[in-house]
Design an enzyme around this catalytic site. Sequence first.
Site, PDB file in Angstrom:
ATOM      1  N   GLY A 137       0.779  -1.229   0.000  1.00  0.00           N
ATOM      2  CA  GLY A 137       0.000   0.000   0.000  1.00  0.00           C
ATOM      3  C   GLY A 137       0.812   1.281   0.000  1.00  0.00           C
ATOM      4  O   GLY A 137       0.345   2.316   0.485  1.00  0.00           O
ATOM      5  N   ASN A 195       1.605   3.133  -2.620  1.00  0.00           N
ATOM      6  CA  ASN A 195       0.916   4.106  -3.480  1.00  0.00           C
ATOM      7  C   ASN A 195      -0.332   4.650  -2.794  1.00  0.00           C
ATOM      8  O   ASN A 195      -0.648   5.834  -2.915  1.00  0.00           O
ATOM      9  CB  ASN A 195       0.556   3.469  -4.831  1.00  0.00           C
ATOM     10  N   ARG A 232     -16.475 -14.886  -9.088  1.00  0.00           N
ATOM     11  CA  ARG A 232     -15.844 -13.568  -9.129  1.00  0.00           C
ATOM     12  C   ARG A 232     -16.916 -12.470  -9.152  1.00  0.00           C
ATOM     13  O   ARG A 232     -16.775 -11.423  -8.538  1.00  0.00           O
ATOM     14  CB  ARG A 232     -14.976 -13.495 -10.384  1.00  0.00           C
ATOM     15  N   MET A 254      -4.150  -6.822  -6.961  1.00  0.00           N
ATOM     16  CA  MET A 254      -3.716  -7.911  -7.837  1.00  0.00           C
ATOM     17  C   MET A 254      -4.850  -8.893  -8.123  1.00  0.00           C
ATOM     18  O   MET A 254      -4.696 -10.103  -7.962  1.00  0.00           O
ATOM     19  CB  MET A 254      -2.509  -8.617  -7.219  1.00  0.00           C
ATOM     20  N   ILE A 267      -7.894  -9.711 -11.148  1.00  0.00           N
ATOM     21  CA  ILE A 267      -8.453  -9.340 -12.456  1.00  0.00           C
ATOM     22  C   ILE A 267      -9.931  -9.052 -12.244  1.00  0.00           C
ATOM     23  O   ILE A 267     -10.620  -9.787 -11.534  1.00  0.00           O
ATOM     24  CB  ILE A 267      -8.266 -10.506 -13.445  1.00  0.00           C
ATOM     25  N   LEU A 268     -10.387  -7.954 -12.798  1.00  0.00           N
ATOM     26  CA  LEU A 268     -11.784  -7.550 -12.619  1.00  0.00           C
ATOM     27  C   LEU A 268     -12.590  -7.949 -13.859  1.00  0.00           C
ATOM     28  O   LEU A 268     -12.073  -7.936 -14.976  1.00  0.00           O
ATOM     29  CB  LEU A 268     -11.852  -6.034 -12.400  1.00  0.00           C
ATOM     30  N   ASN A 270      -5.805   2.982 -12.560  1.00  0.00           N
ATOM     31  CA  ASN A 270      -4.838   2.004 -12.041  1.00  0.00           C
ATOM     32  C   ASN A 270      -3.431   2.538 -12.265  1.00  0.00           C
ATOM     33  O   ASN A 270      -3.204   3.288 -13.222  1.00  0.00           O
ATOM     34  CB  ASN A 270      -4.998   0.687 -12.817  1.00  0.00           C
ATOM     35  N   HIS A 283       0.440   1.201 -13.010  1.00  0.00           N
ATOM     36  CA  HIS A 283       1.141  -0.001 -13.482  1.00  0.00           C
ATOM     37  C   HIS A 283       2.627   0.336 -13.647  1.00  0.00           C
ATOM     38  O   HIS A 283       2.959   1.382 -14.209  1.00  0.00           O
ATOM     39  CB  HIS A 283       0.535  -0.451 -14.820  1.00  0.00           C
TER      40      HIS A 283
HETATM   41  C1  GAR Z   1       3.285  -0.962  -7.460  1.00  0.00           C
HETATM   42  O1  GAR Z   1       4.568  -0.964  -8.010  1.00  0.00           O
HETATM   43  C2  GAR Z   1       2.238  -0.956  -8.561  1.00  0.00           C
HETATM   44  O2  GAR Z   1       2.615  -0.205  -9.676  1.00  0.00           O
HETATM   45  C3  GAR Z   1       2.157  -2.417  -8.898  1.00  0.00           C
HETATM   46  O3  GAR Z   1       2.217  -3.077  -7.665  1.00  0.00           O
HETATM   47  C4  GAR Z   1       2.989  -2.289  -6.746  1.00  0.00           C
HETATM   48  C5  GAR Z   1       2.171  -2.084  -5.510  1.00  0.00           C
HETATM   49  O4  GAR Z   1       2.943  -1.486  -4.513  1.00  0.00           O
HETATM   50  N1  GAR Z   1       0.948  -2.721  -9.597  1.00  0.00           N
HETATM   51  C6  GAR Z   1       0.858  -3.681 -10.514  1.00  0.00           C
HETATM   52  O5  GAR Z   1       1.780  -4.390 -10.845  1.00  0.00           O
HETATM   53  C7  GAR Z   1      -0.514  -3.813 -11.135  1.00  0.00           C
HETATM   54  N2  GAR Z   1      -0.469  -4.552 -12.333  1.00  0.00           N
HETATM   55  P1  GAR Z   1       2.271  -0.721  -3.316  1.00  0.00           P
HETATM   56  O6  GAR Z   1       1.285  -1.717  -2.677  1.00  0.00           O
HETATM   57  O7  GAR Z   1       3.379  -0.406  -2.394  1.00  0.00           O
HETATM   58  O8  GAR Z   1       1.558   0.484  -3.844  1.00  0.00           O
END
Ligand code: GAR
Length: 197
Positions: A15, A17, A68, A93, A95-96, A110, A112
């Site tokens: 978490g 981000n 789902r 993580m 898929i929706l 989102n 990425h």
């Molecule tokens: C982040 O790097 C995000 O970009 C990636 O997971 C990490 C989550 O970190 N997301 C994906 O790969 C989605 N396809 P965080 O929980 O510390 O924010």
Amino acid sequence: MTRKKRVAVLISGRGSNMTALIKAAKAADYPAEIVGVFSNRAAAAGLGTASADGIQTASLAQSSFDSRLDFENALTKILENWAVDFICLAGFMRILTPQFTERWLGRAINIHPSLLPAYKGLDTHARAIADGVSEAGCTVHFVTPGLDEGPAIAQARVPVRPDDTAESLAARILIEEHKLYPKALEMLASGQITYNG
Ligand code: GAR
């Protein structure tokens, strides 16, 4: 001032981000407030961080639902209870389904860790290094039915160094993610950008 937009953040783990979004949204002139954090994993560290900040949290395990769709219907009820305007996926993580993404079309974004459309899916950093690319980065994009396919809102670039590992590259990109995501949400919540397909 117009009402702040109500935002839910969806996470599966750390978490960081989410924390960057919560921090940015504390500014009086930020156009959005984080009203809830949801996780598909009750053990997600980010849930504790959000609660400590006084933000309501919820978690549901998809495995306790028959499908789902049932899981997502329960999630939708939570989001409706929180009366959210927008959803930010931040390391969510799961898929929706198209039913879910279409319901939230233009209102779900989102982050990425790649310069989309390059490296959709998982293991983005290792794949970028294996390909010998000189530049990597991150993208905030609208969520659409196709995985990591919706229109980009913003991107940040970082150099890939010759001695980079997947971990060192991920760490360099993550610093940019924490700046980019709050900016992208600000653009969306203030109406500077809208989804037009
Ligand atoms: C982040 O790097 C995000 O970009 C990636 O997971 C990490 C989550 O970190 N997301 C994906 O790969 C989605 N396809 P965080 O929980 O510390 O924010």
